[in-house]
Design a protein around this motif. Sequence first.
Motif, PDB file in Angstrom:
ATOM      1  N   UNK A  32       0.810  -1.302  -0.089  1.00  0.00           N
ATOM      2  CA  UNK A  32      -0.055   0.065  -0.112  1.00  0.00           C
ATOM      3  C   UNK A  32       1.004   1.349   0.117  1.00  0.00           C
ATOM      4  N   UNK A  33       0.544   2.199  -0.836  1.00  0.00           N
ATOM      5  CA  UNK A  33       1.141   3.416  -0.796  1.00  0.00           C
ATOM      6  C   UNK A  33       0.497   4.267   0.403  1.00  0.00           C
ATOM      7  N   UNK A  34       1.186   5.345   0.926  1.00  0.00           N
ATOM      8  CA  UNK A  34       0.765   6.246   2.237  1.00  0.00           C
ATOM      9  C   UNK A  34       1.211   7.556   2.156  1.00  0.00           C
ATOM     10  N   UNK A  35       0.812   8.364   2.973  1.00  0.00           N
ATOM     11  CA  UNK A  35       1.372   9.818   3.031  1.00  0.00           C
ATOM     12  C   UNK A  35       1.133   9.830   4.515  1.00  0.00           C
ATOM     13  N   UNK A  36       2.268  10.779   5.025  1.00  0.00           N
ATOM     14  CA  UNK A  36       2.481  10.867   6.466  1.00  0.00           C
ATOM     15  C   UNK A  36       1.904  12.171   6.718  1.00  0.00           C
ATOM     16  N   UNK A  37       1.048  12.223   7.567  1.00  0.00           N
ATOM     17  CA  UNK A  37       0.198  13.454   7.894  1.00  0.00           C
ATOM     18  C   UNK A  37       0.315  13.510   9.501  1.00  0.00           C
ATOM     19  N   UNK A  38       0.990  14.488  10.171  1.00  0.00           N
ATOM     20  CA  UNK A  38       0.918  14.693  11.489  1.00  0.00           C
ATOM     21  C   UNK A  38       1.283  13.354  12.382  1.00  0.00           C
ATOM     22  N   UNK A  39       2.149  12.930  12.211  1.00  0.00           N
ATOM     23  CA  UNK A  39       2.651  11.754  12.807  1.00  0.00           C
ATOM     24  C   UNK A  39       1.872  10.629  12.915  1.00  0.00           C
ATOM     25  N   UNK A  40       0.766  10.637  11.872  1.00  0.00           N
ATOM     26  CA  UNK A  40       0.113   9.380  11.686  1.00  0.00           C
ATOM     27  C   UNK A  40       0.225   9.029   9.896  1.00  0.00           C
ATOM     28  N   UNK A  41      -0.157   7.892   9.658  1.00  0.00           N
ATOM     29  CA  UNK A  41      -0.128   7.636   8.253  1.00  0.00           C
ATOM     30  C   UNK A  41      -1.341   7.421   7.609  1.00  0.00           C
ATOM     31  N   UNK A  42      -1.643   7.925   6.330  1.00  0.00           N
ATOM     32  CA  UNK A  42      -2.749   7.904   5.929  1.00  0.00           C
ATOM     33  C   UNK A  42      -2.786   6.945   4.638  1.00  0.00           C
ATOM     34  N   UNK A  43      -3.491   6.000   4.435  1.00  0.00           N
ATOM     35  CA  UNK A  43      -3.693   5.162   3.264  1.00  0.00           C
ATOM     36  C   UNK A  43      -5.254   5.193   2.508  1.00  0.00           C
ATOM     37  N   UNK A  44      -5.215   5.180   1.147  1.00  0.00           N
ATOM     38  CA  UNK A  44      -6.418   4.970   0.589  1.00  0.00           C
ATOM     39  C   UNK A  44      -6.828   3.531   0.482  1.00  0.00           C
ATOM     40  N   UNK A  45      -7.938   3.396   0.707  1.00  0.00           N
ATOM     41  CA  UNK A  45      -8.517   2.028   0.464  1.00  0.00           C
ATOM     42  C   UNK A  45      -9.793   1.963  -0.430  1.00  0.00           C
ATOM     43  N   UNK A  46      -9.792   1.268  -1.412  1.00  0.00           N
ATOM     44  CA  UNK A  46     -10.807   1.166  -2.377  1.00  0.00           C
ATOM     45  C   UNK A  46     -12.087   0.494  -1.675  1.00  0.00           C
ATOM     46  N   UNK A  47     -13.210   1.116  -1.992  1.00  0.00           N
ATOM     47  CA  UNK A  47     -14.579   0.795  -1.557  1.00  0.00           C
ATOM     48  C   UNK A  47     -15.462   0.120  -2.505  1.00  0.00           C
ATOM     49  N   UNK A  48     -15.579   0.417  -3.748  1.00  0.00           N
ATOM     50  CA  UNK A  48     -16.432  -0.272  -4.543  1.00  0.00           C
ATOM     51  C   UNK A  48     -15.823  -0.699  -5.898  1.00  0.00           C
ATOM     52  N   UNK A  49     -14.533  -1.286  -5.814  1.00  0.00           N
ATOM     53  CA  UNK A  49     -14.071  -1.887  -7.038  1.00  0.00           C
ATOM     54  C   UNK A  49     -13.585  -0.903  -7.958  1.00  0.00           C
ATOM     55  N   UNK A  50     -13.179   0.328  -7.522  1.00  0.00           N
ATOM     56  CA  UNK A  50     -12.673   1.386  -8.676  1.00  0.00           C
ATOM     57  C   UNK A  50     -11.321   1.097  -8.867  1.00  0.00           C
ATOM     58  N   UNK A  51     -10.651   2.258  -9.319  1.00  0.00           N
ATOM     59  CA  UNK A  51      -9.435   2.282  -9.668  1.00  0.00           C
ATOM     60  C   UNK A  51      -8.347   2.590  -8.627  1.00  0.00           C
ATOM     61  N   UNK A  52      -8.704   2.478  -7.448  1.00  0.00           N
ATOM     62  CA  UNK A  52      -7.640   2.860  -6.356  1.00  0.00           C
ATOM     63  C   UNK A  52      -7.297   1.612  -5.801  1.00  0.00           C
ATOM     64  N   UNK A  53      -6.231   1.540  -4.744  1.00  0.00           N
ATOM     65  CA  UNK A  53      -5.704   0.453  -4.082  1.00  0.00           C
ATOM     66  C   UNK A  53      -6.606  -0.412  -3.343  1.00  0.00           C
ATOM     67  N   UNK A  54      -6.804  -1.625  -3.805  1.00  0.00           N
ATOM     68  CA  UNK A  54      -7.644  -2.520  -3.239  1.00  0.00           C
ATOM     69  C   UNK A  54      -7.103  -2.959  -1.804  1.00  0.00           C
ATOM     70  N   UNK A  55      -7.870  -2.793  -0.805  1.00  0.00           N
ATOM     71  CA  UNK A  55      -7.349  -3.269   0.752  1.00  0.00           C
ATOM     72  C   UNK A  55      -8.678  -3.599   1.213  1.00  0.00           C
ATOM     73  N   UNK A  56      -9.224  -4.842   1.022  1.00  0.00           N
ATOM     74  CA  UNK A  56     -10.628  -5.150   1.294  1.00  0.00           C
ATOM     75  C   UNK A  56     -10.481  -5.574   2.782  1.00  0.00           C
ATOM     76  N   UNK A  57     -11.541  -5.072   3.502  1.00  0.00           N
ATOM     77  CA  UNK A  57     -11.538  -5.177   4.975  1.00  0.00           C
ATOM     78  C   UNK A  57     -10.884  -4.584   5.771  1.00  0.00           C
ATOM     79  N   UNK A  58      -9.956  -3.573   5.417  1.00  0.00           N
ATOM     80  CA  UNK A  58      -9.190  -2.863   6.407  1.00  0.00           C
ATOM     81  C   UNK A  58      -9.850  -1.701   6.756  1.00  0.00           C
ATOM     82  N   UNK A  59     -10.976  -1.254   6.437  1.00  0.00           N
ATOM     83  CA  UNK A  59     -11.939  -0.337   7.083  1.00  0.00           C
ATOM     84  C   UNK A  59     -12.554  -0.848   8.190  1.00  0.00           C
ATOM     85  N   UNK A  60     -12.520  -2.107   8.294  1.00  0.00           N
ATOM     86  CA  UNK A  60     -13.441  -2.630   9.222  1.00  0.00           C
ATOM     87  C   UNK A  60     -12.412  -3.484  10.426  1.00  0.00           C
ATOM     88  N   UNK A  61     -10.965  -3.101  10.216  1.00  0.00           N
ATOM     89  CA  UNK A  61     -10.094  -3.730  11.037  1.00  0.00           C
ATOM     90  C   UNK A  61      -9.907  -2.809  12.389  1.00  0.00           C
TER      91      UNK A  61
END
Length: 172
Positions: A32-61
Amino acid sequence: MTTDEAVAEIAGVMKKAGLVWLSWGGRRAVPAWFAAVDGAYVVLADRDGSAEQPLPGLVDADAVEVVVPAKPATSRLSGWSATVRRLEPGSEEWTAAAQVLRTERLNAAGLGNQLDRWQTQADLLVLEPTGTITAAYDDAHPAVTPPETSATTRGKRPITLHRRASRRPKLS
């Protein structure tokens, strides 16, 4: 090592990384690619099978294991655990994180409507370090068995192994 020292060490390691490997809920690690924001790290997780990075189930973890690879891809630089928190689309924190993440996004298509697309088709997730470092630098190759797949070989090998045809056609 105290929590503050561990978080500082994690920040130093993450400055060297372009991507991380995430594993949660007993799954295999995924990049997964990420960005550092104020001491935390932000990742983008695809929700509907679009063109973003697929991280299925991470939002519920609730928690995730983060592995930072070293520059030779066969070793790990560090591993640490983090909590996962979803940012609400349209909030002030979401907008600030999305702007930082937008600058880190490589090979982005449709920059004009990217933030609108992220609001509807993806989740912005914050990985906040818990201060637990699970693995230090390890230069041993982490051999992992490949996942099961339905792929197969084409069939028998050709008979002419280690020999060439005795006559080649002339090139005109």
